[in-house]
Design an enzyme around this catalytic site. Structure first.
Site, mmCIF file in Angstrom:
data_model
loop_
_atom_site.group_PDB
_atom_site.id
_atom_site.type_symbol
_atom_site.label_atom_id
_atom_site.label_comp_id
_atom_site.label_asym_id
_atom_site.label_seq_id
_atom_site.Cartn_x
_atom_site.Cartn_y
_atom_site.Cartn_z
ATOM 1 C CB CYS A 79 -5.225 2.491 -4.427
ATOM 2 S SG CYS A 79 -4.054 3.012 -3.147
ATOM 3 N N GLY A 128 -3.216 6.012 -3.799
ATOM 4 C CA GLY A 128 -2.509 5.755 -5.049
ATOM 5 C C GLY A 128 -2.865 6.758 -6.122
ATOM 6 C CD GLU A 134 -4.533 -0.645 -2.086
ATOM 7 O OE1 GLU A 134 -4.373 -0.461 -0.870
ATOM 8 O OE2 GLU A 134 -5.642 -0.564 -2.647
ATOM 9 C CB CYS A 169 -6.616 3.530 3.289
ATOM 10 S SG CYS A 169 -7.725 2.875 2.021
ATOM 11 C CG HIS A 210 1.643 5.675 -2.971
ATOM 12 N ND1 HIS A 210 0.698 4.812 -3.470
ATOM 13 C CD2 HIS A 210 1.141 6.149 -1.801
ATOM 14 C CE1 HIS A 210 -0.333 4.764 -2.645
ATOM 15 N NE2 HIS A 210 -0.091 5.567 -1.624
#
Length: 275
Positions: free
Chosen positions: A218, A221, A209, A75, A160
């Protein structure tokens, strides 16, 4: 018995952070779900756990749990909060912090302006790294309830899928997000990024997410969006990513090079919860 915690956020992506360096952390998913509940608990997108390392050459082990109790590999916003937590709590005096995660080693840097810069490693486009069940992942055509879209699939230590949209404010996040998150193409589920190219140095982004639905920001992301759009030759090497919760600076010069993310991390409050 109580557990001390710190509430933090990175661009509104919020975390409960726990220091478990001197005792093991072991809670069931149901307990984490109760803490994550914004009406009856503390409320957060993810739980971050600071542990002692299990290998030489690193200072800490970093674990991440989604609001549903599932453990994930990486993360980006959490990594920045992790760095500020261990530095501000005096767990380290280093401004260059080497950390062990479920997806490998990452290096975190406390910058003079208070932001945290993270070496996120090289984006991995190999389908097995996500995993993604198709060999063609650079621009994969996919039928959805709203018609055909093209996605780029990449791992930033977590999986992703990124798609280009004309207007991120009107993007079908609540429809296509859960549809892709649990699509059979992604056996371990996937985070879904909706990217609007403003120009070659600016991208607007919303992210659905896995295990948390849409969040204000994110970090991985943002990195994934940069990696995919850069590979599609739509953006330059240095890009500002605007998310609902704020902005991140992402730098990547292409294949063979690490991707760098810089952004803020802030403490909201300290607390204790009964066990």
């Amino acid at each position: 018995m109580t557990l001390k915690f710190t509430k933090m956020h990175g661009l509104g992506n919020d975390f409960m952070v726990v220091d478990a360096t001197d005792k093991p952390f072991a809670f069931e998913a149901e307990q984490i779900q109760r803490w994550a509940d914004r009406n009856f608990g503390i409320g957060f997108d993810q739980l971050l756990v600071v542990e002692s390392p299990t290998r030489d050459g690193v200072e800490f082990r970093y674990r991440i749990f989604n609001a549903d109790g599932s453990e994930v590999q990486q993360c980006g916003n959490g990594a920045r909060c992790f760095a500020r937590f261990v530095f501000d709590k005096g767990l380290t005096d280093n401004k260059e912090i080497v950390v062990e995660t479920a997806s490998g080693i990452i290096v975190l840097y406390i910058e003079d302006n208070g932001w945290v810069r993270v070496n996120m490693g090289e984006p991995n486009f190999e389908p097995d790294s996500l995993p993604f069940t198709q060999l063609q992942q650079e621009k994969y055509p996919l039928q959805t309830p709203l018609g055909e879209i093209e996605i780029g699939a990449v791992s930033m230590g977590n999986p992703h899928a990124v798609l280009l949209v004309e207007d991120v404010d009107q993007a079908p996040v609540e429809t296509i997000g859960p549809f892709l998150e649990s699509h059979p193409l992604f056996p371990e589920r996937v985070n879904v990024g909706f990217a609007e190219k403003v120009d070659r140095r600016h991208v607007r982004l919303r992210v659905y997410e896995r295990g948390a639905a849409e969040t204000l920001a994110c970090g991985t992301g943002a990195c994934a969006a940069m990696a995919v759009l850069h590979r599609w030759q739509l953006v330059d090497d240095d890009v500002l990513i605007s998310l609902p919760g704020g902005e991140l600076q992402i730098r990547w010069s292409g294949s063979g090079e690490p991707l760098w993310m810089s952004g803020p991390a802030e403490t909201v409050f300290e607390g204790e919860v009964n066990l």
